[in-house]
Design a protein around this motif. Structure first.
Motif, PDB file in Angstrom:
ATOM      1  N   LEU A 145     -56.980   2.256  31.737  1.00 47.73           N
ATOM      2  CA  LEU A 145     -57.124   0.903  31.179  1.00 47.73           C
ATOM      3  C   LEU A 145     -58.514   0.628  30.602  1.00 47.73           C
ATOM      4  O   LEU A 145     -58.743  -0.452  30.039  1.00 47.73           O
ATOM      5  CB  LEU A 145     -56.821  -0.146  32.263  1.00 47.73           C
ATOM      6  CG  LEU A 145     -55.372  -0.245  32.741  1.00 47.73           C
ATOM      7  CD1 LEU A 145     -55.259  -1.301  33.836  1.00 47.73           C
ATOM      8  CD2 LEU A 145     -54.437  -0.574  31.590  1.00 47.73           C
ATOM      9  N   GLN A 146     -59.436   1.566  30.726  1.00 51.65           N
ATOM     10  CA  GLN A 146     -60.788   1.306  30.254  1.00 51.65           C
ATOM     11  C   GLN A 146     -60.823   0.976  28.756  1.00 51.65           C
ATOM     12  O   GLN A 146     -61.485   0.006  28.347  1.00 51.65           O
ATOM     13  CB  GLN A 146     -61.667   2.540  30.517  1.00 51.65           C
ATOM     14  CG  GLN A 146     -62.005   2.760  31.973  1.00 51.65           C
ATOM     15  CD  GLN A 146     -62.920   3.955  32.174  1.00 51.65           C
ATOM     16  OE1 GLN A 146     -63.944   4.080  31.508  1.00 51.65           O
ATOM     17  NE2 GLN A 146     -62.542   4.851  33.073  1.00 51.65           N
ATOM     18  N   GLU A 147     -60.106   1.762  27.960  1.00 52.62           N
ATOM     19  CA  GLU A 147     -60.165   1.557  26.509  1.00 52.62           C
ATOM     20  C   GLU A 147     -59.563   0.218  26.088  1.00 52.62           C
ATOM     21  O   GLU A 147     -60.207  -0.543  25.357  1.00 52.62           O
ATOM     22  CB  GLU A 147     -59.467   2.721  25.803  1.00 52.62           C
ATOM     23  CG  GLU A 147     -59.610   2.664  24.287  1.00 52.62           C
ATOM     24  CD  GLU A 147     -59.028   3.901  23.614  1.00 52.62           C
ATOM     25  OE1 GLU A 147     -58.669   3.805  22.418  1.00 52.62           O
ATOM     26  OE2 GLU A 147     -58.938   4.954  24.285  1.00 52.62           O
ATOM     27  N   PRO A 148     -58.323  -0.133  26.543  1.00 49.27           N
ATOM     28  CA  PRO A 148     -57.795  -1.444  26.136  1.00 49.27           C
ATOM     29  C   PRO A 148     -58.620  -2.612  26.681  1.00 49.27           C
ATOM     30  O   PRO A 148     -58.794  -3.620  25.987  1.00 49.27           O
ATOM     31  CB  PRO A 148     -56.367  -1.458  26.701  1.00 49.27           C
ATOM     32  CG  PRO A 148     -56.317  -0.356  27.686  1.00 49.27           C
ATOM     33  CD  PRO A 148     -57.302   0.665  27.252  1.00 49.27           C
ATOM     34  N   TYR A 149     -59.134  -2.477  27.889  1.00 50.80           N
ATOM     35  CA  TYR A 149     -59.965  -3.560  28.444  1.00 50.80           C
ATOM     36  C   TYR A 149     -61.223  -3.737  27.611  1.00 50.80           C
ATOM     37  O   TYR A 149     -61.627  -4.877  27.305  1.00 50.80           O
ATOM     38  CB  TYR A 149     -60.325  -3.239  29.905  1.00 50.80           C
ATOM     39  CG  TYR A 149     -61.191  -4.300  30.553  1.00 50.80           C
ATOM     40  CD1 TYR A 149     -60.616  -5.409  31.173  1.00 50.80           C
ATOM     41  CD2 TYR A 149     -62.584  -4.212  30.555  1.00 50.80           C
ATOM     42  CE1 TYR A 149     -61.405  -6.392  31.759  1.00 50.80           C
ATOM     43  CE2 TYR A 149     -63.376  -5.181  31.130  1.00 50.80           C
ATOM     44  CZ  TYR A 149     -62.778  -6.271  31.736  1.00 50.80           C
ATOM     45  OH  TYR A 149     -63.558  -7.243  32.306  1.00 50.80           O
ATOM     46  N   HIS A 150     -61.839  -2.627  27.227  1.00 46.68           N
ATOM     47  CA  HIS A 150     -63.060  -2.690  26.424  1.00 46.68           C
ATOM     48  C   HIS A 150     -62.785  -3.350  25.072  1.00 46.68           C
ATOM     49  O   HIS A 150     -63.571  -4.189  24.592  1.00 46.68           O
ATOM     50  CB  HIS A 150     -63.613  -1.279  26.231  1.00 46.68           C
ATOM     51  CG  HIS A 150     -65.009  -1.251  25.681  1.00 46.68           C
ATOM     52  ND1 HIS A 150     -65.281  -1.328  24.338  1.00 46.68           N
ATOM     53  CD2 HIS A 150     -66.218  -1.163  26.303  1.00 46.68           C
ATOM     54  CE1 HIS A 150     -66.587  -1.285  24.143  1.00 46.68           C
ATOM     55  NE2 HIS A 150     -67.183  -1.179  25.333  1.00 46.68           N
ATOM     56  N   ALA A 220     -67.888   0.841  33.376  1.00 39.42           N
ATOM     57  CA  ALA A 220     -66.983   0.446  32.283  1.00 39.42           C
ATOM     58  C   ALA A 220     -66.513  -0.997  32.450  1.00 39.42           C
ATOM     59  O   ALA A 220     -66.455  -1.762  31.478  1.00 39.42           O
ATOM     60  CB  ALA A 220     -65.783   1.397  32.239  1.00 39.42           C
ATOM     61  N   TYR A 221     -66.155  -1.368  33.681  1.00 38.44           N
ATOM     62  CA  TYR A 221     -65.617  -2.708  33.905  1.00 38.44           C
ATOM     63  C   TYR A 221     -66.688  -3.735  34.271  1.00 38.44           C
ATOM     64  O   TYR A 221     -66.382  -4.930  34.378  1.00 38.44           O
ATOM     65  CB  TYR A 221     -64.552  -2.660  35.000  1.00 38.44           C
ATOM     66  CG  TYR A 221     -63.311  -1.929  34.579  1.00 38.44           C
ATOM     67  CD1 TYR A 221     -62.490  -2.447  33.585  1.00 38.44           C
ATOM     68  CD2 TYR A 221     -62.959  -0.709  35.162  1.00 38.44           C
ATOM     69  CE1 TYR A 221     -61.349  -1.768  33.180  1.00 38.44           C
ATOM     70  CE2 TYR A 221     -61.817  -0.031  34.768  1.00 38.44           C
ATOM     71  CZ  TYR A 221     -61.017  -0.564  33.772  1.00 38.44           C
ATOM     72  OH  TYR A 221     -59.882   0.110  33.371  1.00 38.44           O
ATOM     73  N   ALA A 222     -67.930  -3.286  34.471  1.00 35.85           N
ATOM     74  CA  ALA A 222     -69.012  -4.216  34.800  1.00 35.85           C
ATOM     75  C   ALA A 222     -69.749  -4.698  33.556  1.00 35.85           C
ATOM     76  O   ALA A 222     -70.701  -5.482  33.679  1.00 35.85           O
ATOM     77  CB  ALA A 222     -70.005  -3.551  35.760  1.00 35.85           C
ATOM     78  N   GLN A 223     -69.335  -4.275  32.396  1.00 34.25           N
ATOM     79  CA  GLN A 223     -70.032  -4.665  31.172  1.00 34.25           C
ATOM     80  C   GLN A 223     -69.812  -6.154  30.876  1.00 34.25           C
ATOM     81  O   GLN A 223     -68.756  -6.715  31.172  1.00 34.25           O
ATOM     82  CB  GLN A 223     -69.567  -3.814  30.002  1.00 34.25           C
ATOM     83  CG  GLN A 223     -69.949  -2.344  30.159  1.00 34.25           C
ATOM     84  CD  GLN A 223     -69.505  -1.490  28.990  1.00 34.25           C
ATOM     85  OE1 GLN A 223     -69.563  -1.924  27.852  1.00 34.25           O
ATOM     86  NE2 GLN A 223     -69.059  -0.261  29.268  1.00 34.25           N
ATOM     87  N   ILE A 224     -70.815  -6.769  30.308  1.00 34.04           N
ATOM     88  CA  ILE A 224     -70.753  -8.189  29.970  1.00 34.04           C
ATOM     89  C   ILE A 224     -69.678  -8.418  28.922  1.00 34.04           C
ATOM     90  O   ILE A 224     -69.679  -7.778  27.869  1.00 34.04           O
ATOM     91  CB  ILE A 224     -72.108  -8.676  29.441  1.00 34.04           C
ATOM     92  CG1 ILE A 224     -73.194  -8.483  30.500  1.00 34.04           C
ATOM     93  CG2 ILE A 224     -72.045 -10.140  29.016  1.00 34.04           C
ATOM     94  CD1 ILE A 224     -74.596  -8.763  29.991  1.00 34.04           C
ATOM     95  N   THR A 225     -68.756  -9.313  29.197  1.00 33.28           N
ATOM     96  CA  THR A 225     -67.706  -9.598  28.225  1.00 33.28           C
ATOM     97  C   THR A 225     -68.271 -10.467  27.092  1.00 33.28           C
ATOM     98  O   THR A 225     -69.314 -11.102  27.232  1.00 33.28           O
ATOM     99  CB  THR A 225     -66.531 -10.337  28.887  1.00 33.28           C
ATOM    100  OG1 THR A 225     -66.980 -11.617  29.349  1.00 33.28           O
ATOM    101  CG2 THR A 225     -65.981  -9.539  30.064  1.00 33.28           C
ATOM    102  N   THR A 226     -67.533 -10.494  26.006  1.00 39.13           N
ATOM    103  CA  THR A 226     -67.951 -11.320  24.872  1.00 39.13           C
ATOM    104  C   THR A 226     -67.990 -12.792  25.257  1.00 39.13           C
ATOM    105  O   THR A 226     -68.871 -13.551  24.845  1.00 39.13           O
ATOM    106  CB  THR A 226     -66.992 -11.111  23.693  1.00 39.13           C
ATOM    107  OG1 THR A 226     -66.913  -9.714  23.388  1.00 39.13           O
ATOM    108  CG2 THR A 226     -67.470 -11.871  22.458  1.00 39.13           C
ATOM    109  N   GLU A 227     -67.036 -13.198  26.086  1.00 41.44           N
ATOM    110  CA  GLU A 227     -66.999 -14.594  26.539  1.00 41.44           C
ATOM    111  C   GLU A 227     -68.242 -14.920  27.384  1.00 41.44           C
ATOM    112  O   GLU A 227     -68.888 -15.956  27.185  1.00 41.44           O
ATOM    113  CB  GLU A 227     -65.732 -14.848  27.359  1.00 41.44           C
ATOM    114  CG  GLU A 227     -65.627 -16.269  27.884  1.00 41.44           C
ATOM    115  CD  GLU A 227     -64.414 -16.468  28.779  1.00 41.44           C
ATOM    116  OE1 GLU A 227     -64.150 -17.622  29.163  1.00 41.44           O
ATOM    117  OE2 GLU A 227     -63.737 -15.472  29.114  1.00 41.44           O
TER     118      GLU A 227
END
Length: 902
Positions: A145-150, A220-227
């Motif tokens: 799921l890393q790619e779609p989540y990113h 991968a999942y700890a990256q700051i989201t755009t929101e």
């Protein structure tokens, strides 16, 4: 379970329900959302099974084993299935087609993980053998799921945290969050741990192992989201709330931090090495700034946990992270730059003094950035980063920088609209916390001339700089409604006042010269703007200043403070304000009654003693609520002691009568203690006179003041708080007992609680129908009972605490026996954190709820002085005639306590 509803009927219904839900869930012809709803209903049935498991443990366990043996393969199958590609952003909310299928499968997977988490809680031994397969499936899912989540959340700004009409979450971020939590839970399962530990055998470091792969997933999942990036840019206070962990917003980013923390607590060296190894690969290639920031965020979480556990990072690992921190501090991306400063402070704190060479460089870089960086996020990050630096770095680094730090904070504040900042709670608290750390490096800076601190980060004069206390009070005045901030301000000023007062009279005089004008102004501003919170804060600070004051106080102290206090105590109805002002007046008279009695109110021309009597009379009147007048007893006791019988004259009996009358109507424990202590302190000196006076006071209903006061006194002694207060109470009661006055023996008070002979659970309604019953004993015997209990409490464990500890031990033993019966094979246990309490245990709840009680096991430490006094008292009593009869009247438990302690 209702009568007539047999086990067979119940389990028949449950079996039918579970089978029906299973058939719906596994049927691929049903819509994924329908299947997810069936899984959700099955999760609800687990709650029902848990409810009846206490009474029918074996039957429920057997049923669960049968049911879960069928469900678990289905759960693994769902986890192992792969999601289709996510729909384009403009189609993701469309009904039908690929969008609906994607959402439905996400919903189904989320409900499956939720069921697994619930099973892990209710039936851990049943789930444990399957934990390796579940862990592997979850791991593979998160990797896939890393790619779609990113794409959806790091690059684009898709909607997150959404639920459907059935309140089932259906966005991908929810699925990632649930799976990260479940993966963390799986790491505590014994079969998973054994397998993972076996894979690490033969590897000297984490490089090339599964640990490094965990770091890759976490980053991968700890990256700051755009929101998040957009919101944090708009409001730095939200950024700080996320950073400090005070927000309720639990995201994949925070879940990754928790995951790595748990891994670090299990395999510390491997975890640190794995993060260092993966960070090298990140920073040596063209990865995005978000990935690099996420790696440092994970490091920051790990370092924070190490600090909390008072452990340190290995020197070689600490050295390895320095180059990444330096790189981050110099980048154009503000969040990466901010993260570099934050991690630098945490690394210095967790390095146990091994990085002194770079500590000064990092601190100076943060100080420069506070005043020169263009980004608000970077500035506040640097302000927060100073908090771990100051206690961790050696004094030869921090002390020379103290004026510069305070000047930098003042410079930052001068660029802000402080009235708007008042709504930014986290920013205000961060500023005060950092200022507190800076001031406590050397409190003498608070009495230095303001110009001594008016230098910028590079040593140049800074026109906007303020003195340390001026800066503290400026923040306090604009954040007086923030409870956490006012507590920090009070704690800071208390440390300052205590330290400076201890350094000598002249230093204390300079402190008063600095502080009193500002406090006087705060009283005036609070009155003009009707800001009771600001006035209460000023009263608290004035009380602290007087509490640690010299004896006598500096000339002019009373004249500068009493007019404001007098106006408040006679005119205000605010409870918090009245309590604070009462303590301030009490501390003034305790330290310099001569200056107070010589002072004359410029408005009424009344002397200081008369002013105090008027204040006490107002606080004792029925028009003032108990909570607001909670501290009047301490003030009255100081006035009686310091003025004496001759100066008070006829006012003494009036005052004591008013106190006795108010004792009769008081209901709150703190207020009762305050009033009783007027008689406690008099009884230590003149117990016979106290008894004589109270015996002559006639109360409402015809009872004597002696009966009313002694009843309230003895029945509330167990709730008295404060070491000095408890010691004085013990001495006063022993003096009264020594009188052997027959009037005390005639007074009837509550004795011991009568425990009902029933094993029924006492619900609230039953408690109301059957209130507690007590034996009735004489006041003389009750005094003996109280002193016996205080003897044990002084040894470091009150009766409540002893009961709680013995009950807790019994409960723990019972739990251990039940666990052994449930599963004899320890290898199948699903391990919990060793420091986690079972809040379901009644005794645990009682322990926690009694934490702040003075006589609880937690709240009362040994008091050698009180214990020695009581031991000597009981030895003397044992040699006196009549003691054997009194001893025989004690309960068997009290007799045993007395024998063992004295």
């Amino acid at each position: 379970m209702e009568e007539g509803f047999s086990d067979e009927t119940f389990y028949g219904v449950v079996r039918d329900l579970v089978k029906t839900m299973y058939d719906v869930s596994v049927n691929a012809d049903n819509k994924p959302t329908i299947r997810a709803l069936a899984v959700s209903v099955f999760r609800g049935s687990l709650n029902t099974l848990e409810t009846v498991m206490e009474e029918r443990k074996a039957a429920v366990k057997q049923f669960a084993d049968e049911a879960l043996s069928v469900w678990i393969p289905f759960f693994i199958e769902v986890l192992e299935s792969r999601l289709p590609p996510p729909p384009p952003e403009d189609e993701e909310n469309q009904d039908g087609g690929a969008s609906e299928i994607f959402r439905g499968l996400v919903v189904l997977k989320i409900q499956v993980v939720k069921v697994l988490m619930r099973m892990r809680s209710v039936f851990p031994s049943t789930l444990s053998p399957h934990s390796p397969a579940l862990f592997s499936a979850t791991w593979n899912e998160l990797s896939a799921l890393q790619e779609p989540y990113h794409l959806m959340y790091i690059e684009e700004e898709r909607q997150s945290r959404l639920e459907d009409a059935d309140h089932l979450p259906y966005t991908l971020d929810f699925l990632v969050l649930e799976e990260l939590d479940f993966m963390q839970a799986c790491l505590r399962a014994s079969p998973v741990r054994k397998e993972l530990e076996q894979q690490l055998s033969g590897h000297a470091s984490a490089e090339g192992t599964w640990v490094t792969q965990v770091m890759k997933v976490a980053v991968a999942y700890a990256q700051i989201t755009t929101e998040e990036e957009g919101v944090w840019n708009l409001d730095v206070n939200i950024f700080l709330s996320e950073e400090t962990g005070v927000t309720a917003n639990y995201t994949p980013r925070t879940a990754c931090g928790d995951l790595v923390i748990k891994l670090g607590e299990w395999l510390e060296d491997y975890t640190v090495d794995g993060l260092l190894s993966y960070s090298r690969s990140l920073y040596s290639t063209g990865h995005s700034w978000k990935a690099k920031e996420a790696a440092l965020y994970i490091l920051n979480q790990l370092l924070g946990d190490l600090a909390d556990m008072q452990r340190c990072i290995k020197p070689e690992a600490a050295e390895g992270f320095i180059e990444f921190i330096r790189y981050a501090m110099q980048q154009n991306d503000e969040f990466l730059r901010a993260r570099g400063h934050l991690v630098a402070g945490s690394l210095i704190k967790a390095s146990d003094g091994n990085l002194q060479a770079v500590a000064a460089q990092f601190m100076e870089a943060s100080l420069r950035a506070i005043t020169t960086d263009e980004s608000e996020v970077v500035k506040v990050s640097c302000i927060r980063a100073l908090q771990p630096y100051l206690p961790a770095a050696p004094a030869n680094i921090t002390m020379p920088l103290q004026p510069t730090i305070i000047a930098a904070l003042a410079a930052f504040l001068s660029t802000q609209d402080v009235s708007d900042m008042a709504e930014s709670d986290d920013l205000m608290v961060t500023l005060v916390n950092t200022l507190k750390s800076a001031i406590l490096l050397n409190t003498q800076i608070c009495i230095a001339p303001d110009e001594d601190t008016a230098m910028g980060p590079n040593g140049e004069p800074h026109a906007g700089a303020q003195g340390a206390l001026n800066l503290l009070f400026t923040l306090a005045s604009h954040g007086a409604n923030n409870f956490q901030l006012t507590m920090l301000v009070n704690e800071t000023f208390e440390d300052v006042a205590r330290s400076i007062a201890a350094s000598g009279y002249d230093a204390y005089v300079r402190l008063c010269e600095k502080v009193l004008p500002g406090l006087s102004g705060a009283f005036d501003v609070g009155a003009l703007t009707d800001e009771s919170a600001l006035t209460s804060l000023a009263a608290d600070l004035l009380s602290t200043l007087a509490e640690y004051g010299s004896e006598p106080l500096p000339q002019g102290f009373v004249a500068a403070s009493m007019p404001k206090l007098n106006r408040l105590l006679l005119g205000s109805s605010d409870g918090q304000l009245l309590r604070a002002a009462t303590v301030a007046a009490q501390n003034i008279i305790a330290h310099d009654h001569k200056q107070l009695f010589e002072w004359q109110d410029p408005e009424t021309h009344k002397g200081g003693l008369e002013v105090m009597l008027v204040i006490i009379d107002r606080l004792l009147s029925p028009s003032v609520e108990d909570a607001a007048a909670a501290n009047v007893g301490g003030l009255a006791a100081e006035v009686v002691e310091k003025a004496g019988r001759e100066r008070l004259g006829p006012y003494l009996e009036q005052l004591l009568r008013a106190v006795a009358v108010r004792v009769g109507s008081a209901t709150q424990a703190a207020f009762i203690q305050s009033l009783i202590f007027v008689f406690v302190r008099l009884s230590i000196v003149s117990p016979h006179e106290v008894v004589e006076f109270l015996a002559q006071v006639e109360m409402q209903g015809g009872e004597s003041g002696l009966a009313v006061v002694m009843r309230k006194w003895l029945e509330n002694s167990v709730n008295f708080a404060g070491y000095d207060e408890i010691r004085q109470n013990v001495i006063a009661l022993s003096k009264l007992y020594d009188l052997q006055d027959p009037r005390l023996a005639q007074i009837q008070v509550k004795g011991d609680l009568i425990v009902p002979q029933s094993d029924r659970i006492m619900t609230r309604s039953r408690t109301l129908q059957n209130p507690d019953q007590y034996t009735v004993v004489s006041a003389q015997l009750k005094i003996m009972k109280v002193l016996v209990d205080e003897l044990l409490s002084a040894a470091g464990g009150g009766p409540q605490g002893m009961a709680a500890r013995s009950g807790l031990a019994a409960a723990q033993q019972m739990a251990a026996e039940e666990a052994a019966e449930e599963d004899e094979d320890d290898d199948d246990e699903w391990e919990d954190d060793l420091d986690t309490l079972d809040l379901g245990l009644g005794v645990t709840k009682r322990d926690l709820m009694s934490y702040d009680q003075p006589n609880s096991a937690f709240g009362r430490a040994p008091d050698d002085e009180t214990q020695a006094y009581l031991v000597n008292f009981f030895r003397e009593q044992s040699a006196k005639p009549g003691f054997g009869e009194m001893f025989a009247a004690l309960s068997q438990t009290e007799q045993d306590k007395l024998r063992s302690m004295s």
